[in-house]
Every structure is written in structure tokens, then in C-alpha cells.
Design an enzyme around this catalytic site. Sequence first.
Site, PDB file in Angstrom:
ATOM      1  N   ASP A  76       9.122  16.392  10.257  1.00  0.00           N
ATOM      2  CA  ASP A  76       8.715  16.092   8.869  1.00  0.00           C
ATOM      3  C   ASP A  76       7.191  16.049   8.791  1.00  0.00           C
ATOM      4  O   ASP A  76       6.599  15.094   8.290  1.00  0.00           O
ATOM      5  CB  ASP A  76       9.323  14.758   8.419  1.00  0.00           C
ATOM      6  CG  ASP A  76       9.161  14.542   6.911  1.00  0.00           C
ATOM      7  OD1 ASP A  76       8.899  15.535   6.195  1.00  0.00           O
ATOM      8  OD2 ASP A  76       9.278  13.400   6.457  1.00  0.00           O
ATOM      9  N   LYS A 117       5.616  -1.988   8.021  1.00  0.00           N
ATOM     10  CA  LYS A 117       6.601  -1.175   7.298  1.00  0.00           C
ATOM     11  C   LYS A 117       7.916  -1.941   7.252  1.00  0.00           C
ATOM     12  O   LYS A 117       8.501  -2.242   8.294  1.00  0.00           O
ATOM     13  CB  LYS A 117       6.799   0.181   7.970  1.00  0.00           C
ATOM     14  CG  LYS A 117       7.862   1.042   7.275  1.00  0.00           C
ATOM     15  CD  LYS A 117       8.233   2.259   8.097  1.00  0.00           C
ATOM     16  CE  LYS A 117       7.285   3.380   7.889  1.00  0.00           C
ATOM     17  NZ  LYS A 117       7.758   4.638   8.521  1.00  0.00           N
ATOM     18  N   GLU A 145       5.219   2.870  -0.838  1.00  0.00           N
ATOM     19  CA  GLU A 145       6.620   2.593  -1.137  1.00  0.00           C
ATOM     20  C   GLU A 145       7.358   3.907  -1.234  1.00  0.00           C
ATOM     21  O   GLU A 145       6.812   4.912  -1.696  1.00  0.00           O
ATOM     22  CB  GLU A 145       6.750   1.803  -2.437  1.00  0.00           C
ATOM     23  CG  GLU A 145       8.162   1.333  -2.733  1.00  0.00           C
ATOM     24  CD  GLU A 145       8.236   0.416  -3.940  1.00  0.00           C
ATOM     25  OE1 GLU A 145       9.285  -0.184  -4.166  1.00  0.00           O
ATOM     26  OE2 GLU A 145       7.210   0.304  -4.657  1.00  0.00           O
ATOM     27  N   GLY A 146       8.608   3.933  -0.761  1.00  0.00           N
ATOM     28  CA  GLY A 146       9.405   5.139  -0.818  1.00  0.00           C
ATOM     29  C   GLY A 146      10.852   4.825  -0.550  1.00  0.00           C
ATOM     30  O   GLY A 146      11.285   3.660  -0.551  1.00  0.00           O
ATOM     31  N   ILE A 152       0.823  -1.226   0.000  1.00  0.00           N
ATOM     32  CA  ILE A 152       0.000   0.000   0.000  1.00  0.00           C
ATOM     33  C   ILE A 152       0.845   1.260   0.000  1.00  0.00           C
ATOM     34  O   ILE A 152       0.302   2.364  -0.013  1.00  0.00           O
ATOM     35  CB  ILE A 152      -0.943   0.018   1.221  1.00  0.00           C
ATOM     36  CG1 ILE A 152      -0.138  -0.050   2.527  1.00  0.00           C
ATOM     37  CG2 ILE A 152      -1.946  -1.108   1.146  1.00  0.00           C
ATOM     38  CD1 ILE A 152      -1.003   0.073   3.770  1.00  0.00           C
TER      39      ILE A 152
END
Length: 834
Positions: free
Chosen positions: A603, A508, A489-490, A487
Amino acid sequence: MALVSPIPAMGERAGSMRFHGIGSPGSRSSRSGIMDEPVSRLIDEKIFVAVDKHVAKSKSTLIWALQNTGGKKICLIHVHQPSQMIPLMGAKFPVGAVKEEEVRVFREKEREKVHMILDDYLRICQQRGVRAEKMFIEMESIENGIVQLISELGIRKLVMGAAADRHYSRRMTDLKSRKAIFVRREAPTLCQIWFTCKGYLIHTREATMDDTESEYASPRPSISASDLLQTFSTPESEHQHISRVQSTDSVQQLVSNGSSTEQSGRVSDGSLNTDEEERESDGSEVTGSATVMSSGHSSPSSFPDGVDDSFNVKIRKATSEAHSSKQEAFAETLRRQKAEKNALDAIRRAKQSESAYSEELKRRKDTEIAVAKEKERFITIKNEQEVIMEELQSAMAQKAMLESQIAKSDGTMEKLNQKLDIAVKLLQKLRDEREELQTERDRALREAEELRSHAETSTLQLPQYFTDFSFSEIEEATNHFDSTLKIGEGGYGSIYVGLLRHTQVAIKMLNPNSSQGPVEYQQEVDVLSKMRHPNIITLIGACPEGWSLVYEYLPGGSLEDRLTCKDNSPPLSWQNRVRIATEICAALVFLHSNKAHSLVHGDLKPANILLDSNLVSKLSDFGTCSLLHPNGSKSVRTDVTGTVAYLDPEASSSGELTPKSDVYSFGIILLRLLTGRPALRISNEVKYALDNGTLNDLLDPLAGDWPFVQAEQLARLALRCCETVSENRPDLGTEVWRVLEPMRASSGGSSSFHLGRNEHRIAPPYFICPIFQEVMQDPHVAADGFTYEAEAIRAWLDSEHDTSPMTNVKLSHTSLIANHALRSAIQEWLQHHL
């Protein structure tokens, strides 16, 4: 190649188009004679300027030529490239695939456009008081066309562009344009060429003359201005040719005085062809003759008496007629130019009139439709009026009946007044009791705050991880990392949805090869294992073997996905957006004010804000967060990372993250919730809209009808959060929260009208007991930091369990603390929603 002169023949535009050249012959009655002006003088009097089809690109070149002509006449030359694709029925076809008639019509339209473009250049010359004329040819290569024009017309002085204006710089000393370089190299050397760019002279190619061009540079003395007369036609083929009429000399007659020992000159007749238009009408050629005496050996006395006088008279007469023909030709040129301009203006006016007529017909048709609709509406209203009149009569009858009932009700009302007095006294008593309850509630809230601080202290005693999962469990939960379960991606890795120990979770998988992978893994475990908040994602466990983190699964996706309506997801209403902003503010206040381990997220962006099925928001991705110093002021880092649009510019330059850095990111998120626009330069757009009173146009229409006062208040609050200087940003706990919480409460009350009945009754997730999965009646906080129903957690502990029901970690103690604040909130929610 077709060369088009400045004076088109107006009557022949529809057929074979013919245009006169630079110098037109005089009238039919005065075409015999000698024109005493040489070709070189006519050419030298003009400055030729090569222009582009876009006026803006060649305007600076033309203006430079006008300023440096020294009073000389300007001749505009242009090379037109015919289009090889013909537009037809909404598409484009090659020339060979279209009928010749359609190609011819399209070519005519192209030439009309070229005339209009050159007319714009002529108007620039006219505004500056300089005489000018236009000329263009059709060729596939522009640079070859310019070189051919120089050769065919004997151009001595030419001005053209050295490069596009955007290439100009003060250091520019040479040509940049491929066409300019070609012309400088290939053009005849006796042509002086000035190359300009953006109104500045860049390069000059001086004229030189060699032996191969002596004939071109020095025409015979006998060639007069009449030799320059040209016939330019538009042929039917695509490639055009230029024709020039030359005068020739032939020996016609020998004149002598009868002496056999003396020689006399010969008389030669020169014939000059007029244009083809006159040949077609007359059917014969018009010729001009001149008599030239040759320089023989005989003396002047050898000619008969009166011969010199007769020749002089003829020469003067021929010269006079040539001068008159030249003046008439120039006048005819002006008349034809004016006629062409008037014709083009008439065509434009006709098209404008036709367009206006079409618009008027359309408006008239729309008016007729509107009148018909109004008539139908009038009939409908009339029918409704009749129905209302009938209802009115019925109402009048009911009124009479009600009046009789009112009289009976008066006695009843007297009794009710007595009961009302009793109710008022009871209400006053209830108010007093309510004030006492509020006082007790405030006291309970203070106690709950103290207990919460104790609970936070107890969370420090938790172990590093909640639950250790084996790598085989992770593989089984993700079906061996099936791509269909992925679900997200990075650069950090991938996120899968899976079923782990009968619970749907998000897993994750961090990339161990990344330089930040192990650091982010340890950071998230250290942070999320020691805190609990309804608006912070819950870390269920971890798998050190596979660098995996197991979170609660939030099916609502990220706030970024909902703002952009990814996968056709429904947009968020403005009430939900205000609530989400309030929840994020509460989570940030919790992070910044946590005395045990205060930290800065670092962030903060919509992609890191996740939503559950009830659109409750939760902060995630704590891999780049930073712990604050004990004084809570700042955290020094040299590797400040994050999304540029949300990153605090002050922190980016100094390398120091503070709570104000999260305030800046929160302000950008507020602006995105308001407008739905991208984050880059959004603060400037909102500030401009507020200054100009156009904020309503900037609000996201997908969110529904924003209350303008609240929207403006949010916009100004967000801009304060986005101040460049961190000291000017507001405090989240004191200033921002006091604006958002009342706004959330008011929007929540008003939004119930739009929500469905079932949706309105869904309880917030932090009201649900993790064991019973029901709304808690008596919430208690256990040693693991979770809140449970008292009955459920006691039953768990009584069954000899000493581990957490949520994390499976051993509890440090079995004491329970009543959560009075949560209990009060649950009771208030139950009163309003059940």
C-alpha cells in the site's frame, strides 16, 4: 403572444416593431381584386419546422425536413421565452424591479439574438437550395406556443424533435421529450406531425379530421389567399397576441332585368384591412371588392344583354390584378429580407469596427507607455555610461600603477614556482595515500555489510513487542483522547499526538470493530518490531488492551500533505524530492532484500510516507504488507487492497503481490514528485508529454527550476516502473538505485547554494546518538538493532542495565558491533558541512 414574421419592417425596429406575415399584400395600386388562391393551398405548400434556440440541437431535425420536403417551401417557427431576470450592473434583477425603458431595450436585444439564430437556420436552408422563411413568437411555455401556432396559422404539416440527440438509440420508438408529447396530444388533429431524433424519423402523427374541426379543415371557397394576410405587431406588454384579418361578405345590391317574377343574384363587397403601418400613413382603409353571382331561379336569358360579358371582363381584370399583387408582394418580401440581412450585417460590422478601434487605442496607449519607459531607460543608461567612463579613467591610472607592481612580482613568482614544484610532489604522495585509504574503506564496507547481516539475524531474537504500555498511560498521553490532539483519522482508526514518558509520540488507536483491525495491529507489531532502517518509521511500543500502537512522532506530516501544500505548508524543492525518492527506494530495497523476513509493502502511496522536521522520509502503515515466500518471488493473497491509482493492475487481477507491485507504486510516486498532479491517469499524461516534447510544461513549478535532463531521466524511469507487465519493470536495487543515488548526490551539492547556512549544517537523524543526542564519532550496533555512540552504550551497560535504552526490552546479549559504514558516512558529512 407576439408573432414575428420573416420580413421585419426595418424602419420601425426602434419603436413599436411591426412585421409582415407569410403573405404580404401587393402595391397600393393593385389591391382591389380577387386573389384566387385558397388558404389551404398556401398552407399545404409549406413544411413548418419547429427549431430550438441552440442551432446544434435542431440542426438534425431541419436537415431531415430539407431531405424530405419534396421541393416544398420551409417555414421555420420558434417560440421565444422572454427572460424574467434583467442583467444590470453585474447582477440580475426581476422584471418588475427594473425601469420599463431598460426592460424594453433588453427585450430588443433578445429579439435581435433570436433573429440571428434563425438566420443561421436560414443559411443552412440556403446552402441546400431550399427556400425558407422564419417566424417566432414570445410565450412563457414553448409547447403551448407551438400548439397555438398550429391553431392560429392552420398548419397542416409540422416537423419537430422527439427528444434530445443524446437520447437516441436504435430501439427508440416513442417520444421522450415532454414538449413533443404535449404537442402530439394537444395539437389539432388535422395537422400531420413528424417527430425526429438525430436525423431519424421516430414517430408520425397522421392527420385526421372530425366534426369539430371541419370548419378549420375546409375553408369557404370564397376565402382567397388574401385572407391569409396577417398583421403581426410587437406589443409593449410581455404577453403578445396574434391578429388575423378576415374578409366578410355583405349583400350590397340586387340585380334584376325588371321582371317582378324573376330573381337575380346579389353583389357583395368584401373589405380587407391592410397592415396598421399603411393605415397610419393613409388614414383610411384599403378595400377590395368582388362581385359574386348567386344561383337564383331565373334563367340566363333573364339578364340584360351584355351583362355576362361585363362580369367576365371584371372577373378577369380582378384576377389579373390579384396575381400581380401576389408577385409584387413576394418581390417586396425578398427585398425586405435582403434589407434586414444587410442591416444586421452592417450592425455587426459596426460593432466589429468599434471593437477594433478600441483595441487599436489600447495598443497605441501601451506603445506610448513602452516608448516612455524606453526613454527613461535610455537616460539611465546614458548616466551609467558617464559613470563608467569616469571609472575607466580611474582604472587606467590604476593600470599604470599595477604594471610597475607586476615587475616587482616577477621575482616573487619565480620563488613561488619553486614552491609549487614541491607542492606537486606532495600532492602526488597524498593521492597515493588516498588510494590506499579507499582500498581500506572498501574492505571496511564489506565487513560492515557482513556485520549488518549478523545484526539483522540478531533482531529475530527480539520479543514480539518493544514496550507494553498500559491503557491509562495512553489516556494520559492523549488527554483522554482530546480531539484537539487528533492528527489523523480513517477506516483504520485515529492517530493522536501525545507526550508519553517525557517523549513526544504518535499514538494510533485501531478500530477493534473493524474486520481488519486486529489483523493490521498484529501485522504492524510483527513487522516493525523486527527491523530497523533510517527510512522506516520506528515502533516504540504497543498497548494490547486498547489496540494502540506508539510510534516516533514525525512533525513534517505526510508527503501527500506537502505535495498539495496542505495548511499552507511550503512546497518541496526539486532537490528534496529527488532525495525523498532515493530514501524511499533505499527503504524498499531493504524490505525486499531482507533475507530473514522479506516482505512487500502493498500500500505504497504519498499518504503513507511521513516526513520529520528535516524532511527525512520514512515508510509507515505496514498493516497490509505481505511476507514473501522463502524463494522471495511472490506472496499469494486473495484480498489485495490499496489505493486504486497506486495499485499494481497485475496484482489486482491475479491476487499475487510481488516486489514488482511496490515498483509500480514507486513509479506513480516518482511521477507525482515530478509533476505535483493527481495520481489518476498521470502516467498517460507524462507519456504524452514526452512524446510531444512538452514535459517542461508538465513539471511542478512549485519545486523550482528542474534540470531538464534529470527531469526527463526521472520521467522515463518512472514510466518504466509503471509498465503494465511486471516483467518489464526495472529492479530497484540494480537499475533504479543507480539512477537515483548519483542524481541525489549531484542535486545535494548544487542545492547548498539555495539552503541557509544553519539548515545546511543539520545532520541526518541516523547520525545522532539516541542517548547523547549528538553526532556519533564511534557508532556501534547493540543487540536491539539500534546504533549508539560507543561511550554512551557502554556506560548504559556498565550501570547494570540489561534492557534496550530505546525499547526497554531485555537485550539478548551485551556484545557491541562497530558500524564502520556509518562511521565513514559521518566523517564524510563532517568534512563537507563543518
